[in-house]
Design a protein around this motif. Structure first.
Motif, PDB file in Angstrom:
ATOM      1  N   TYR A 117       0.831  -1.215   0.000  1.00  0.00           N
ATOM      2  CA  TYR A 117       0.000   0.000   0.000  1.00  0.00           C
ATOM      3  C   TYR A 117       0.861   1.259   0.000  1.00  0.00           C
ATOM      4  CZ  TYR A 117      -3.988  -3.046   0.990  1.00  0.00           C
ATOM      5  OH  TYR A 117      -4.965  -4.012   0.912  1.00  0.00           O
ATOM      6  N   ILE A 118       1.947   1.220   0.772  1.00  0.00           N
ATOM      7  CA  ILE A 118       2.842   2.384   0.830  1.00  0.00           C
ATOM      8  C   ILE A 118       3.469   2.631  -0.542  1.00  0.00           C
ATOM      9  CG2 ILE A 118       4.846   3.408   1.978  1.00  0.00           C
ATOM     10  CD1 ILE A 118       2.316   2.757   3.747  1.00  0.00           C
ATOM     11  N   ASP A 119       3.978   1.539  -1.159  1.00  0.00           N
ATOM     12  CA  ASP A 119       4.619   1.704  -2.469  1.00  0.00           C
ATOM     13  C   ASP A 119       3.625   2.163  -3.530  1.00  0.00           C
ATOM     14  OD1 ASP A 119       6.924   0.916  -1.271  1.00  0.00           O
ATOM     15  OD2 ASP A 119       7.206  -0.922  -2.435  1.00  0.00           O
ATOM     16  N   GLU A 120       2.411   1.630  -3.477  1.00  0.00           N
ATOM     17  CA  GLU A 120       1.403   2.065  -4.442  1.00  0.00           C
ATOM     18  C   GLU A 120       1.051   3.541  -4.232  1.00  0.00           C
ATOM     19  OE1 GLU A 120      -2.956   0.791  -6.294  1.00  0.00           O
ATOM     20  OE2 GLU A 120      -2.133  -0.330  -4.583  1.00  0.00           O
ATOM     21  N   GLY A 121       0.964   3.919  -2.959  1.00  0.00           N
ATOM     22  CA  GLY A 121       0.699   5.325  -2.654  1.00  0.00           C
ATOM     23  C   GLY A 121       1.818   6.224  -3.137  1.00  0.00           C
ATOM     24  N   ASN A 122       3.054   5.805  -2.888  1.00  0.00           N
ATOM     25  CA  ASN A 122       4.204   6.612  -3.307  1.00  0.00           C
ATOM     26  C   ASN A 122       4.341   6.686  -4.828  1.00  0.00           C
ATOM     27  OD1 ASN A 122       5.074   7.337  -0.736  1.00  0.00           O
ATOM     28  ND2 ASN A 122       6.321   5.472  -0.491  1.00  0.00           N
ATOM     29  N   SER A 123       3.776   5.665  -5.519  1.00  0.00           N
ATOM     30  CA  SER A 123       3.863   5.679  -6.988  1.00  0.00           C
ATOM     31  C   SER A 123       3.042   6.817  -7.602  1.00  0.00           C
ATOM     32  CB  SER A 123       3.389   4.336  -7.559  1.00  0.00           C
ATOM     33  OG  SER A 123       1.984   4.175  -7.378  1.00  0.00           O
ATOM     34  N   LEU A 124       2.170   7.427  -6.778  1.00  0.00           N
ATOM     35  CA  LEU A 124       1.346   8.542  -7.270  1.00  0.00           C
ATOM     36  C   LEU A 124       2.066   9.883  -7.187  1.00  0.00           C
ATOM     37  CD1 LEU A 124      -1.982   7.564  -5.432  1.00  0.00           C
ATOM     38  CD2 LEU A 124      -1.301   6.965  -7.770  1.00  0.00           C
ATOM     39  N   ILE A 125       3.167   9.921  -6.444  1.00  0.00           N
ATOM     40  CA  ILE A 125       3.842  11.195  -6.153  1.00  0.00           C
ATOM     41  C   ILE A 125       4.356  11.883  -7.412  1.00  0.00           C
ATOM     42  CG2 ILE A 125       5.847  12.242  -5.009  1.00  0.00           C
ATOM     43  CD1 ILE A 125       5.427  10.234  -2.720  1.00  0.00           C
ATOM     44  N   ASP A 126       4.929  11.100  -8.344  1.00  0.00           N
ATOM     45  CA  ASP A 126       5.466  11.724  -9.567  1.00  0.00           C
ATOM     46  C   ASP A 126       4.380  12.473 -10.335  1.00  0.00           C
ATOM     47  OD1 ASP A 126       8.018  10.921  -9.119  1.00  0.00           O
ATOM     48  OD2 ASP A 126       7.940   9.150 -10.412  1.00  0.00           O
ATOM     49  N   GLU A 127       3.206  11.848 -10.460  1.00  0.00           N
ATOM     50  CA  GLU A 127       2.112  12.518 -11.171  1.00  0.00           C
ATOM     51  C   GLU A 127       1.668  13.764 -10.415  1.00  0.00           C
ATOM     52  OE1 GLU A 127      -2.442  11.771 -12.846  1.00  0.00           O
ATOM     53  OE2 GLU A 127      -1.315  10.084 -11.984  1.00  0.00           O
ATOM     54  N   MET A 128       1.603  13.651  -9.094  1.00  0.00           N
ATOM     55  CA  MET A 128       1.199  14.809  -8.279  1.00  0.00           C
ATOM     56  C   MET A 128       2.176  15.970  -8.465  1.00  0.00           C
ATOM     57  SD  MET A 128       0.125  12.716  -4.816  1.00  0.00           S
ATOM     58  CE  MET A 128      -0.224  14.139  -3.804  1.00  0.00           C
ATOM     59  N   ASN A 129       3.449  15.670  -8.481  1.00  0.00           N
ATOM     60  CA  ASN A 129       4.467  16.722  -8.606  1.00  0.00           C
ATOM     61  C   ASN A 129       4.501  17.355  -9.987  1.00  0.00           C
ATOM     62  OD1 ASN A 129       5.281  16.390  -5.965  1.00  0.00           O
ATOM     63  ND2 ASN A 129       6.941  14.955  -6.462  1.00  0.00           N
ATOM     64  N   ASN A 130       4.044  16.630 -10.986  1.00  0.00           N
ATOM     65  CA  ASN A 130       4.089  17.141 -12.361  1.00  0.00           C
ATOM     66  C   ASN A 130       2.827  17.916 -12.767  1.00  0.00           C
ATOM     67  OD1 ASN A 130       6.662  16.145 -12.945  1.00  0.00           O
ATOM     68  ND2 ASN A 130       5.856  14.112 -13.468  1.00  0.00           N
ATOM     69  N   LEU A 131       1.867  17.979 -11.858  1.00  0.00           N
ATOM     70  CA  LEU A 131       0.638  18.716 -12.164  1.00  0.00           C
ATOM     71  C   LEU A 131       0.869  20.228 -12.121  1.00  0.00           C
ATOM     72  CD1 LEU A 131      -1.916  16.552 -10.146  1.00  0.00           C
ATOM     73  CD2 LEU A 131      -1.778  16.720 -12.639  1.00  0.00           C
ATOM     74  N   GLY A 132       0.089  20.945 -12.919  1.00  0.00           N
ATOM     75  CA  GLY A 132       0.192  22.402 -12.941  1.00  0.00           C
ATOM     76  C   GLY A 132      -0.703  23.052 -11.884  1.00  0.00           C
ATOM     77  N   THR A 133      -1.103  24.294 -12.146  1.00  0.00           N
ATOM     78  CA  THR A 133      -1.899  25.042 -11.165  1.00  0.00           C
ATOM     79  C   THR A 133      -3.313  25.342 -11.662  1.00  0.00           C
ATOM     80  OG1 THR A 133      -0.975  27.115 -12.034  1.00  0.00           O
ATOM     81  CG2 THR A 133       0.140  26.103 -10.134  1.00  0.00           C
ATOM     82  N   SER A 134      -3.694  24.693 -12.760  1.00  0.00           N
ATOM     83  CA  SER A 134      -5.046  24.921 -13.277  1.00  0.00           C
ATOM     84  C   SER A 134      -6.069  24.286 -12.335  1.00  0.00           C
ATOM     85  CB  SER A 134      -5.196  24.315 -14.675  1.00  0.00           C
ATOM     86  OG  SER A 134      -5.144  22.897 -14.601  1.00  0.00           O
ATOM     87  N   LYS A 135      -7.328  24.691 -12.541  1.00  0.00           N
ATOM     88  CA  LYS A 135      -8.407  24.157 -11.707  1.00  0.00           C
ATOM     89  C   LYS A 135      -8.489  22.646 -11.840  1.00  0.00           C
ATOM     90  CE  LYS A 135     -13.328  24.774 -10.737  1.00  0.00           C
ATOM     91  NZ  LYS A 135     -14.580  25.482 -11.120  1.00  0.00           N
ATOM     92  N   ALA A 136      -8.353  22.154 -13.086  1.00  0.00           N
ATOM     93  CA  ALA A 136      -8.421  20.704 -13.331  1.00  0.00           C
ATOM     94  C   ALA A 136      -7.257  19.988 -12.659  1.00  0.00           C
ATOM     95  CB  ALA A 136      -8.424  20.432 -14.826  1.00  0.00           C
ATOM     96  N   ASP A 137      -6.062  20.614 -12.758  1.00  0.00           N
ATOM     97  CA  ASP A 137      -4.882  19.985 -12.134  1.00  0.00           C
ATOM     98  C   ASP A 137      -5.012  19.971 -10.617  1.00  0.00           C
ATOM     99  OD1 ASP A 137      -3.697  19.434 -14.512  1.00  0.00           O
ATOM    100  OD2 ASP A 137      -2.274  21.097 -14.484  1.00  0.00           O
ATOM    101  N   ASN A 138      -5.565  21.050 -10.057  1.00  0.00           N
ATOM    102  CA  ASN A 138      -5.757  21.087  -8.601  1.00  0.00           C
ATOM    103  C   ASN A 138      -6.736  20.008  -8.150  1.00  0.00           C
ATOM    104  OD1 ASN A 138      -3.974  23.188  -8.177  1.00  0.00           O
ATOM    105  ND2 ASN A 138      -5.549  24.789  -8.381  1.00  0.00           N
ATOM    106  N   ALA A 139      -7.786  19.822  -8.951  1.00  0.00           N
ATOM    107  CA  ALA A 139      -8.775  18.782  -8.621  1.00  0.00           C
ATOM    108  C   ALA A 139      -8.133  17.403  -8.695  1.00  0.00           C
ATOM    109  CB  ALA A 139      -9.965  18.876  -9.581  1.00  0.00           C
ATOM    110  N   ARG A 140      -7.303  17.209  -9.729  1.00  0.00           N
ATOM    111  CA  ARG A 140      -6.613  15.919  -9.882  1.00  0.00           C
ATOM    112  C   ARG A 140      -5.640  15.702  -8.731  1.00  0.00           C
ATOM    113  NH1 ARG A 140      -6.672  10.710 -11.076  1.00  0.00           N
ATOM    114  NH2 ARG A 140      -4.696   9.961 -11.933  1.00  0.00           N
ATOM    115  N   TYR A 141      -4.974  16.768  -8.319  1.00  0.00           N
ATOM    116  CA  TYR A 141      -4.028  16.674  -7.203  1.00  0.00           C
ATOM    117  C   TYR A 141      -4.757  16.216  -5.941  1.00  0.00           C
ATOM    118  CZ  TYR A 141      -0.362  17.925  -3.867  1.00  0.00           C
ATOM    119  OH  TYR A 141       0.596  17.871  -2.877  1.00  0.00           O
TER     120      TYR A 141
END
Length: 414
Positions: free
Chosen positions: A330-354
């Motif tokens: 579970y920890i590794d699966e959770g951490n696998s999301l970090i790269d996508e989170m860090n690559n998101l921008g500041t748009s409304k859609a990106d904030n929602a995805r974050y």
């Protein structure tokens, strides 16, 4: 004049033969008196004349050389090897004497080899068992025990040489055993067929039977593979493991040996396939399920890993490593999301995805914590690393109060 020369030559040859006979008799007498150095000296007098010696005396010479070199068991390994070489040169006129002498050598070395093995002097035992094989090449069992002794001595180079020789000879080690049950003790005893029949007739034993022992071929090739592994010769090890499995395809040890070789080669798919084959043979073996879980986790196949770790815990509820690794999925699966989170921008859609990804990550971390909480409930005194991983999860999810509670339990357990 011509006649005188012929007579003189005949006298010379006669004197020559007499000298040879004299030295051979002197050597024979010295050997009977256990004076092997003197025997060698006498035989050395004959050696330069060997090319002209009569055949019947040649055999006698070679036989006496063997006796002198063997020195009633006191000869060095090199001397005993030379003794065997000399025995090979004795012709059939002394076939009985050679057979009796080899039996004597065999009995002496067998006692020494067994005594040294029992005394855990494995290096000496290995040499002596191999010498027994040299004395009696038809009895390959001696070479097998030489290899077993070498392994016990951790002399893997010697063991490998001996195992390869056994493999080349096609040694199986299959024997016919005759047995009967001792009426007085109720225990089964293995003995010679004639002895068993006598005991049964005397009614001291009953339930006689006969069976074949299992082949040692798979064991030998497995050990060849394992020694190659220890030497870092993975390709040779894999070839030996495959050969062993051809001989005994359902042997669990061989399946695991081949699987571990693929793991070293980082061929994880083949490793996992073999582990699954092993599980079919031993479905209640928690370690097999655990290994499937580990390799699945390494391949980031989180669902398969969880399923395997859960099965291991079902079989063995106190399997701490299985609980830790299930939590880690579970920890590794959770951490696998970090790269996508860090690559998101500041748009409304990106904030929602974050926010969506962060909630998913937290949920996964919480599930990882739940695995450990449930484990502790079943195992009130867990290993410290169970507590430590739970503390790390709570700190990561911002649940500091829970982290402090677990820390207190960890401190109390120390």
């Amino acid at each position: 004049m011509k006649k005188q020369i012929i007579v003189a030559l005949a006298l010379s040859v006669s004197a020559f033969s007499f000298a040879q006979k004299k030295e051979l008799k002197a050597a024979e007498k010295a050997i009977k008196n256990n004076n092997y150095a003197e025997a060698k000296t006498s035989l050395n007098q004959v050696t330069p004349m060997l090319s002209s010696i009569d055949d019947k005396y040649k055999s006698k010479y070679y036989f006496l050389q063997a006796e002198a070199l063997y020195a009633n068991g006191a000869g060095s390994t090199e001397d005993v090897n030379k003794a065997l070489e000399n025995l090979d040169l004795v012709d059939d006129s002394m076939k009985t004497e050679v057979a009796e002498f080899k039996n004597k050598m065999q009995n002496t070395y067998l006692v020494k080899a067994n005594d040294n093995f029992k005394a855990k002097k494995y290096s000496i035992a290995s040499q002596q068992f191999e010498q027994l094989y040299n004395i009696m090449p038809s009895d390959t069992t001696y070479l097998y025990y030489a290899a077993v002794s070498a392994v016990s001595d951790q002399d893997y180079d010697t063991a490998l040489r001996q195992y390869i020789k056994l493999d080349e000879l096609g040694y199986t080690g299959i024997e016919t055993q005759y047995y009967a049950t001792n009426v007085a003790t109720g225990e089964e005893e293995v003995m010679a067929e004639s002895q068993r029949d006598l005991f049964v007739k005397a009614k001291s034993h009953n339930n006689p039977g006969m069976r074949k022992t299992e082949s040692k071929q798979a064991e030998i090739t497995k050990n060849i593979a394992l020694i190659y592994v220890s030497q870092g010769k993975t390709d040779e090890a894999l070839a030996a493991a495959k050969k062993a499995r051809e001989q005994d395809p359902d042997n669990l040890d061989l399946i695991l040996t081949e699987a571990n070789l693929y793991l070293e080669l980082e061929e994880t798919d083949k490793f996992k396939a073999l582990m699954e084959e092993a599980v079919k043979q031993q479905p209640d073996n928690p370690n097999l399920h655990y290994n499937i879980g580990v390799i699945s986790l390494k391949n980031q196949d989180f669902e398969a890993a969880r399923s395997a770790f859960e099965k291991a815990l079902e079989i063995k509820p106190d399997y701490a490593d299985a609980a830790l690794n299930e939590s880690t999925t579970y920890i590794d699966e959770g951490n696998s999301l970090i790269d996508e989170m860090n690559n998101l921008g500041t748009s409304k859609a990106d904030n929602a995805r974050y926010d969506e990804l962060r909630a998913k990550k937290t949920s996964l971390f919480n599930k990882g914590a739940d695995v450990l909480v449930q484990y502790i409930a079943k195992n009130p005194n867990p290993e410290p690393n169970i507590y430590q991983q739970l503390i790390n999860i709570y700190n990561a999810t911002g649940e500091s109060s829970k982290a402090k509670e677990v820390q207190a339990k960890l401190d109390a357990a120390k």
